[in-house]
Design an enzyme around this catalytic site. Structure first.
Site, mmCIF file in Angstrom:
data_model
loop_
_atom_site.group_PDB
_atom_site.id
_atom_site.type_symbol
_atom_site.label_atom_id
_atom_site.label_comp_id
_atom_site.label_asym_id
_atom_site.label_seq_id
_atom_site.Cartn_x
_atom_site.Cartn_y
_atom_site.Cartn_z
ATOM 1 N N HIS A 170 -13.754 12.551 11.613
ATOM 2 C CA HIS A 170 -12.614 11.112 12.145
ATOM 3 C C HIS A 170 -12.908 11.284 10.268
ATOM 4 O O HIS A 170 -11.669 10.825 10.429
ATOM 5 C CB HIS A 170 -13.670 10.264 12.489
ATOM 6 C CG HIS A 170 -13.933 10.532 14.629
ATOM 7 N ND1 HIS A 170 -14.255 9.443 15.111
ATOM 8 C CD2 HIS A 170 -13.410 10.853 14.686
ATOM 9 C CE1 HIS A 170 -14.625 9.503 16.220
ATOM 10 N NE2 HIS A 170 -13.775 10.152 16.027
ATOM 11 N N GLY A 175 -20.216 1.274 29.729
ATOM 12 C CA GLY A 175 -21.763 2.698 29.957
ATOM 13 C C GLY A 175 -22.781 1.357 30.569
ATOM 14 O O GLY A 175 -23.190 1.855 31.773
ATOM 15 N N GLU A 221 -20.168 -13.604 28.546
ATOM 16 C CA GLU A 221 -20.477 -12.257 29.297
ATOM 17 C C GLU A 221 -20.810 -11.835 30.858
ATOM 18 O O GLU A 221 -20.834 -12.339 31.617
ATOM 19 C CB GLU A 221 -20.457 -10.906 28.687
ATOM 20 C CG GLU A 221 -19.680 -9.852 28.345
ATOM 21 C CD GLU A 221 -19.495 -8.827 27.501
ATOM 22 O OE1 GLU A 221 -18.278 -8.211 27.027
ATOM 23 O OE2 GLU A 221 -20.934 -8.537 27.152
ATOM 24 N N THR A 242 -24.964 10.632 22.687
ATOM 25 C CA THR A 242 -23.442 10.210 23.180
ATOM 26 C C THR A 242 -24.231 9.509 24.312
ATOM 27 O O THR A 242 -25.199 8.863 24.610
ATOM 28 C CB THR A 242 -22.530 11.533 23.257
ATOM 29 O OG1 THR A 242 -23.968 12.118 24.439
ATOM 30 C CG2 THR A 242 -22.506 12.570 23.048
ATOM 31 N N GLY A 278 -20.332 -3.847 28.818
ATOM 32 C CA GLY A 278 -19.053 -3.033 28.862
ATOM 33 C C GLY A 278 -19.098 -1.468 29.986
ATOM 34 O O GLY A 278 -20.248 -1.853 30.427
HETATM 35 P P1 NAD Z 1 -17.537 -1.058 25.437
HETATM 36 O O1 NAD Z 1 -16.300 -0.702 24.447
HETATM 37 O O2 NAD Z 1 -17.245 -1.198 27.116
HETATM 38 O O3 NAD Z 1 -18.961 -2.022 24.751
HETATM 39 C C1 NAD Z 1 -18.075 -3.366 24.719
HETATM 40 C C2 NAD Z 1 -19.226 -4.356 25.051
HETATM 41 O O4 NAD Z 1 -19.962 -4.369 23.604
HETATM 42 C C3 NAD Z 1 -18.880 -5.300 25.255
HETATM 43 O O5 NAD Z 1 -18.819 -5.586 26.391
HETATM 44 C C4 NAD Z 1 -19.699 -6.116 25.329
HETATM 45 O O6 NAD Z 1 -21.166 -6.456 25.766
HETATM 46 C C5 NAD Z 1 -20.969 -5.515 23.439
HETATM 47 N N1 NAD Z 1 -19.778 -5.929 21.902
HETATM 48 C C6 NAD Z 1 -18.717 -5.841 21.801
HETATM 49 N N2 NAD Z 1 -18.580 -6.690 20.676
HETATM 50 C C7 NAD Z 1 -19.613 -7.364 20.440
HETATM 51 C C8 NAD Z 1 -20.392 -8.081 19.333
HETATM 52 N N3 NAD Z 1 -19.575 -8.809 18.412
HETATM 53 N N4 NAD Z 1 -21.087 -8.549 19.504
HETATM 54 C C9 NAD Z 1 -21.732 -8.025 20.091
HETATM 55 N N5 NAD Z 1 -21.611 -7.328 21.426
HETATM 56 C C10 NAD Z 1 -20.713 -6.702 21.225
HETATM 57 O O7 NAD Z 1 -18.253 0.398 25.173
HETATM 58 P P2 NAD Z 1 -18.910 1.326 26.025
HETATM 59 O O8 NAD Z 1 -17.733 2.046 26.347
HETATM 60 O O9 NAD Z 1 -19.840 1.348 27.309
HETATM 61 O O10 NAD Z 1 -18.972 2.194 25.406
HETATM 62 C C11 NAD Z 1 -20.262 2.511 24.597
HETATM 63 C C12 NAD Z 1 -20.612 3.157 23.204
HETATM 64 O O11 NAD Z 1 -21.076 4.841 23.757
HETATM 65 C C13 NAD Z 1 -19.288 2.798 21.998
HETATM 66 O O12 NAD Z 1 -19.876 3.340 20.962
HETATM 67 C C14 NAD Z 1 -18.549 4.249 22.509
HETATM 68 O O13 NAD Z 1 -17.979 4.719 21.565
HETATM 69 C C15 NAD Z 1 -19.671 4.804 22.828
HETATM 70 N N6 NAD Z 1 -18.167 5.781 24.261
HETATM 71 C C16 NAD Z 1 -17.784 5.125 25.595
HETATM 72 C C17 NAD Z 1 -17.517 6.326 25.957
HETATM 73 C C18 NAD Z 1 -16.645 5.754 27.178
HETATM 74 O O14 NAD Z 1 -16.236 6.471 28.163
HETATM 75 N N7 NAD Z 1 -16.116 4.577 27.790
HETATM 76 C C19 NAD Z 1 -17.158 7.796 25.930
HETATM 77 C C20 NAD Z 1 -17.904 8.099 24.785
HETATM 78 C C21 NAD Z 1 -19.034 7.336 24.238
#
Ligand code: NAD
Length: 406
Positions: free
Chosen positions: A215, A13, A37, A144, A11
């Site tokens: 939340h 991050g 993916e 985080t 994803g």
């Molecule tokens: P994201 O939503 O991009 O991650 C999605 C990824 O999770 C997918 O690409 C896949 O690799 C994996 N995934 C999703 N569903 C799945 C499944 N059913 N089985 C296995 N893998 C699966 O998340 P992100 O934006 O990279 O964030 C990662 C964490 O950090 C999350 O907990 C998010 O809440 C937190 N966060 C994100 C941000 C941001 O700006 N993106 C900021 C603060 C905190």
């Protein structure tokens, strides 16, 4: 050459972590077990001369950086070969799959890092690795993700919109020395910021998690006595909270602080990182808050919360009703408050406000985590989908504090 790092996830991050670690000299194996993916990322990279672009904006300056990863794969044997550091950069519900897949490659001295770790991270690692191996690996749990970031083109281009100044975490050293010095190693992979600030017992990150109370208290406050009628618009999430909700959140936080105090006082572990929610707000958002008189006014007048609304579903009548399938429930209950409740149960500390919110939340979700007929203990039929210690059979103080004892 370089530290051997597995970045788990595909994803936003995970792309940033992989890009920055490669730019900072690591041997980066990006691993995604999710759907197709890994193939899609590989194909996107191949079409781009094998380079992952990271657009990195920091302090008003934007840089375009091109990173070369060693491999992108679904295969844990390829990703995990001789790995020094496993970095999980996925939502908490996806951690277990990666830990199980990489288990054959996890050896004494491996570092396992959750970024974010999210509540229950150490219980899940201990439960999956078992007590012997678990004692021999080093854990890092971060509160985080370091960045606000988003993919612009999947597999090819990711943008970092902001980087945190500092990031709170905790390290649990293994009985077998790790092959890399965990915190300095991660710092060198991320760059100068965020400044990594690791202290105290690993449970501090689980207990100190704010989402699990914020939340859920706000959801409960808004909807617990809802009359079932659709609303013309979704209510403001933070700006809409009243003193009653503020007071509930205060009490839930006080229960967690009391739990942390009981654990530190009786077990001699450092849980100073567990802050009361009001102090946490002043720490993180002090300069964004215009009225600090109470917790509720602080949340209502926090500039960075402006305009955020409740998760709702819009019916055919065009009206809004609460969405209990949103991550504020689906993540913050099983990967949040249920875990804290599970710890409180083991330390025999009553938590009436947390109990009230949990009972309501699980009802809206149609799940049973705590069993009312068993005095509200964490033994409901759905604990298998949580990371509560009870789910892994960890039921004593020693087991919950983890191996090895710190
Ligand atoms: P994201 O939503 O991009 O991650 C999605 C990824 O999770 C997918 O690409 C896949 O690799 C994996 N995934 C999703 N569903 C799945 C499944 N059913 N089985 C296995 N893998 C699966 O998340 P992100 O934006 O990279 O964030 C990662 C964490 O950090 C999350 O907990 C998010 O809440 C937190 N966060 C994100 C941000 C941001 O700006 N993106 C900021 C603060 C905190």
């Amino acid at each position: 050459s370089g530290v051997k790092v597995v970045i788990c996830g595909g994803g936003n991050g995970a792309h940033v972590a992989a890009g920055l670690a490669a730019l900072n000299g690591a041997d980066v194996r990006m691993m995604s077990t999710f759907s197709d993916e890994a193939e899609r990322i590989s194909a996107a990279l191949a079409a781009n001369n094998g380079l992952l672009r990271v657009t990195y904006t920091d302090a008003g300056t934007t840089k375009e950086l091109d990173a070369k990863l060693s491999v992108v794969t679904k295969d844990p044997a390829v990703a995990g070969k001789d790995v020094d550091l496993i970095l999980l950069v996925v939502p908490a519900f996806a951690h277990a799959g990666y830990l199980r897949a990489l288990l054959p490659n996890i050896t004494p001295g491996t570092v396992i890092c959750g970024m974010p770790g999210s509540p229950g991270f150490p219980f899940e690692v201990d439960g999956i690795l078992g007590p012997e191996l678990s004692a021999q690996v080093t854990l890092m749990d971060w509160a985080t993700l370091p960045w606000a970031c988003r993919l612009l083109e999947f597999g090819r281009h990711v943008e970092v919109l902001g980087t945190k100044e500092s990031m709170r975490g905790s390290v649990r050293l293994g009985t077998v020395p790790s092959r890399v010095d965990p915190v300095p190693c991660l710092q060198s992979l991320l760059g100068q910021r965020p400044v990594l600030n690791a202290s105290g017992h690993i449970l501090g990150i689980t207990l100190g998690s704010v989402n699990q109370i914020v939340h859920l208290a706000v959801m409960y406050g808004q909807w617990y006595n809802w009359d079932g009628k659709g609303l013309p618009e979704s209510p403001l999430f933070y700006q809409g909270i009243n003193e009653e909700t503020g007071s509930l959140l205060n009490s839930m936080s006080a229960e967690i602080c009391a739990l942390a105090k009981k654990i530190s006082d009786t077990q001699g572990v450092d849980l100073k990182s567990v802050l009361h929610i009001y102090d946490w707000y002043m720490d993180c958002y002090g300069k964004d808050i215009s009225d600090k008189s109470t917790l509720a006014t602080s949340m209502r007048t926090n500039a960075s919360y402006r305009g955020l609304r409740h998760p709702t579903v819009v019916g055919e009548d065009g009206l809004h009703r609460p969405n209990y399938g949103y991550r504020y429930m689906t993540e913050d209950v099983p990967f949040g408050l249920v875990i804290t409740k599970g710890i409180a149960e083991i330390f025999q500390l009553p938590t009436p406000n947390i109990d009230r919110v949990l009972a309501w939340s699980q009802k809206q979700m149609g799940k049973e985590f705590v069993r009312e007929s068993a005095g509200g203990r964490v033994c409901g039929s759905d604990i298998g989908m949580t990371r509560a210690p009870q789910r892994y059979g960890l039921t004593t103080v020693e087991q919950v504090l983890g191996v090895p004892k710190q």
